[in-house]
Scaffold this motif. Structure first.
Motif, PDB file in Angstrom:
ATOM      1  N   SER A 203       4.894 -21.447  -6.890  1.00  0.00           N
ATOM      2  CA  SER A 203       5.064 -22.162  -8.147  1.00  0.00           C
ATOM      3  C   SER A 203       5.821 -21.295  -9.134  1.00  0.00           C
ATOM      4  O   SER A 203       5.468 -20.153  -9.389  1.00  0.00           O
ATOM      5  CB  SER A 203       3.708 -22.532  -8.729  1.00  0.00           C
ATOM      6  OG  SER A 203       3.903 -23.215  -9.938  1.00  0.00           O
ATOM      7  N   GLN A 206       3.915 -22.896 -14.251  1.00  0.00           N
ATOM      8  CA  GLN A 206       2.454 -23.062 -14.291  1.00  0.00           C
ATOM      9  C   GLN A 206       1.900 -22.660 -15.654  1.00  0.00           C
ATOM     10  O   GLN A 206       2.598 -22.105 -16.459  1.00  0.00           O
ATOM     11  CB  GLN A 206       1.790 -22.271 -13.178  1.00  0.00           C
ATOM     12  CG  GLN A 206       2.042 -20.781 -13.216  1.00  0.00           C
ATOM     13  CD  GLN A 206       1.589 -20.114 -11.919  1.00  0.00           C
ATOM     14  OE1 GLN A 206       1.149 -20.737 -10.974  1.00  0.00           O
ATOM     15  NE2 GLN A 206       1.715 -18.805 -11.878  1.00  0.00           N
TER      16      GLN A 206
ATOM     17  N   ALA B  48      -3.805 -17.541 -12.884  1.00  0.00           N
ATOM     18  CA  ALA B  48      -2.828 -18.519 -12.392  1.00  0.00           C
ATOM     19  C   ALA B  48      -2.918 -18.592 -10.877  1.00  0.00           C
ATOM     20  O   ALA B  48      -3.251 -17.606 -10.212  1.00  0.00           O
ATOM     21  CB  ALA B  48      -1.417 -18.114 -12.807  1.00  0.00           C
TER      22      ALA B  48
ATOM     23  N   THR C  46       3.505 -32.787 -17.355  1.00  0.00           N
ATOM     24  CA  THR C  46       2.676 -31.766 -18.000  1.00  0.00           C
ATOM     25  C   THR C  46       2.276 -32.214 -19.394  1.00  0.00           C
ATOM     26  O   THR C  46       2.863 -33.124 -19.976  1.00  0.00           O
ATOM     27  CB  THR C  46       3.424 -30.411 -18.081  1.00  0.00           C
ATOM     28  OG1 THR C  46       2.481 -29.380 -18.388  1.00  0.00           O
ATOM     29  CG2 THR C  46       4.507 -30.430 -19.149  1.00  0.00           C
ATOM     30  N   VAL C  72       1.948 -30.124 -13.161  1.00  0.00           N
ATOM     31  CA  VAL C  72       2.052 -28.677 -13.353  1.00  0.00           C
ATOM     32  C   VAL C  72       0.643 -28.082 -13.439  1.00  0.00           C
ATOM     33  O   VAL C  72      -0.189 -28.559 -14.201  1.00  0.00           O
ATOM     34  CB  VAL C  72       2.847 -28.346 -14.641  1.00  0.00           C
ATOM     35  CG1 VAL C  72       2.854 -26.842 -14.907  1.00  0.00           C
ATOM     36  CG2 VAL C  72       4.270 -28.876 -14.536  1.00  0.00           C
ATOM     37  N   GLY C  73       0.389 -27.072 -12.626  1.00  0.00           N
ATOM     38  CA  GLY C  73      -0.911 -26.400 -12.657  1.00  0.00           C
ATOM     39  C   GLY C  73      -1.882 -26.857 -11.591  1.00  0.00           C
ATOM     40  O   GLY C  73      -2.914 -26.215 -11.396  1.00  0.00           O
ATOM     41  N   THR C  77       1.273 -27.915  -6.226  1.00  0.00           N
ATOM     42  CA  THR C  77       2.537 -28.148  -6.930  1.00  0.00           C
ATOM     43  C   THR C  77       3.555 -27.079  -6.545  1.00  0.00           C
ATOM     44  O   THR C  77       3.359 -25.902  -6.834  1.00  0.00           O
ATOM     45  CB  THR C  77       2.293 -28.126  -8.451  1.00  0.00           C
ATOM     46  OG1 THR C  77       1.295 -29.094  -8.755  1.00  0.00           O
ATOM     47  CG2 THR C  77       3.566 -28.418  -9.213  1.00  0.00           C
TER      48      THR C  77
END
Lengths: 206, 206, 206, 206
Positions: A203, A206, B48, C46, C72-73, C77
């Motif tokens: 990613s 993020q 993250a 997002t 996102v996150g 992803t």
């Protein structure tokens, strides 16, 4: 600070206990698991509580390898279909919500792989294959008399008052994470995945 | 299946590598981390990617112990205040989004604890305390020549082309999970937490 | 229970306010947004807080339509690339973490579409296109003198003490959800999506 | 672009449909729901798919008001107990995983409030109270002959081939969000919540 063990000592105990669990995985279990992954159209992962977090960590790595993977319950997870594989992480093999998800996976024609700490359970009964990371095997080595080790393995929960829904011991989850990472290394080798390809999937947002 | 190592062998390698990382944690780091946890009003966790999953696993256990903990970004996480502690998990210490969160924590008067694999980084610079789980220490033992070990430790990423944002090696995350679990055992001991109390907090609805 | 309004009355006020916001969307904004969606390789969504939940609701529907979408996150992803579209939901257009994500999207060559309540903001400046759902337009109609309406629109936050990070009014989020659903209906029409196809993608495992 | 409706027109239709659903909420339902919230020790929220996102948006606002709220399935959600309230969002009232969660809530002595679009369902049967947001009421007004309206309300799914698990119409979710926001305004009024207090709880770290 006057505890029996330092954090470093506890870390070594946990690592050692996790390593010894490797011995409880049979070659057949390992091969079946790899074959299921390599033969699946898409891989779905699931688990409750901390096992669910390990499931996600595994699913994320599969995506990094370029495989199509989904986490049950996340936003863009599509309907499961015949040919898809569900990998369920459940120490007890009895967690109610996960059992339901496993039943659904079987009902829609999917394959069910279980990563668990007990060879017999509700989910094990319907699973196509299971990998047993048996932390109780470890207890048999006579180390379970110690408080810290008992906490780590959750062995004090075994026996009459054993509640499969709530083991304190986190050892299953640690062993499951290490098993998952070993599987990822094996997949990279078998699929001849170059590290550059993996990095391309990391990613960047993020 | 014609890989160099079986899954069991890879599991033992990973466990052993994770255990050796315990040696890189100093007593001072361990004490500071425990003191920060015991002195905090509330504990926030963040990270993250896979480090974020380890952060959640740690936050969940803190809740099980009866401590007030929150995951940054989850639905009911309230504003952070003076007296609160943020525990950030970041192998590189450079992940952009986590750096921003750490800066905010400092700005609102919170304490910042970092769990990382590198003693020097953007986050380390502003952290009140850091625990370094140094997987590169392990590399120095001469084991890094092997493909599997290199994958595990991510050591091939070090040197000129080192990209702190994308280590393939998962060893930091495994070590961070084992560190977290050791901290939880230490907290249970220090707080004289009975296992029944812990069980009362286990989610019965999921 | 002695409040000024019944829940039913408040629901009608909110619905009416949300509907009036439709007037603030220009034809050009609508067309640009549809074109960006139809031209994207993949759509990333997002948003922070409640706007993030609306972003997820939109991303889920795109998946239902058979489009490749990501939040996102979330766990699986993948890295964003040139040709991908990021749809950011931000009432203020200033939320720090979302601004960072938007900058990254632009940096990797992606297209940035913003759904917002203000025509000028940090994100608006770098966005390729923006849809403005202007709840302040509604205030101009003279209805803002009422407590409930002020709460709904968050208009009391405007002016000197306006804090773009913390509007109480939820109207932007409601309007953004209704906008998203209108876009989905438009997409179904343009892509001649049969409802059966949509149903095939509904999650059967959750 | 040659669709029947512009995005603005679709937004107005959806808003209008959502507003008309307010008429289907009875005073008794509204009062019971407010009483349950005000009398609860802690409020848990749940829902599957998009309804789950609305549940989260509601739970977040409760936290903003200073109430103790939790989302079923998130990391730090503790065990539910007697005196706690579960608010379940389920259009059909039949979603399997949500039904299970509702049964558990009742089993541990909790109160169960259902927000739904159908007065009779598996969850409705065991719920202590229900708020019915009846989008089919809207259909009766003769507007359902139009494609867009049918998509919005999901009414084409009613009748013989009605599948409660997969309505295309998003109207229930929009109405549920508007209902939730009306409840929040009512709570602020009843609890004399100053907006400053609310703002203090807004996440400053995300």
């Amino acid at each position: 600070m006057a505890t029996c063990y330092s954090i470093q000592e506890l870390m070594r105990m946990i690592s050692s206990a996790a390593g010894s669990i490797a011995d409880t995985v049979s070659d057949r279990e390992g091969h079946q698991f790899m074959d299921a992954l390599l033969g699946a159209s898409r891989v779905y992962v699931t688990g409750a509580g901390r096992s669910g977090l390990i499931a996600k960590a595994f699913g994320m790595r599969l995506m990094h390898l370029g495989m199509e993977s989904y986490v049950v319950g996340e936003t863009i997870t599509p309907a499961m279909q015949k040919g898809d594989l569900l990998v369920a992480f459940s120490g007890s093999g009895e967690t109610h919500s996960i059992t339901d998800i496993c039943k659904t996976a079987k009902m829609v024609g999917g394959t069910l792989a279980l990563v668990t700490s007990r060879s017999e359970s509700s989910i094990a009964t319907i699973a196509d294959l299971a990998v047993v990371l048996d932390s109780r095997q470890y207890d048999d080595e006579g180390l379970s008399s110690d408080f810290a080790i008992r906490q780590i393995t959750g062995s004090h929960r075994s026996g009459a008052d054993y509640n499969p829904k709530a083991p304190i011991g986190s050892l299953f989850e640690t062993a499951a994470m290490i098993f998952s990472d070993a599987v990822i290394l094996e997949l990279m080798d078998l699929r001849h995945t170059a590290k550059d390809e993996v990095e391309d999937n990391y990613s960047n947002i993020q």
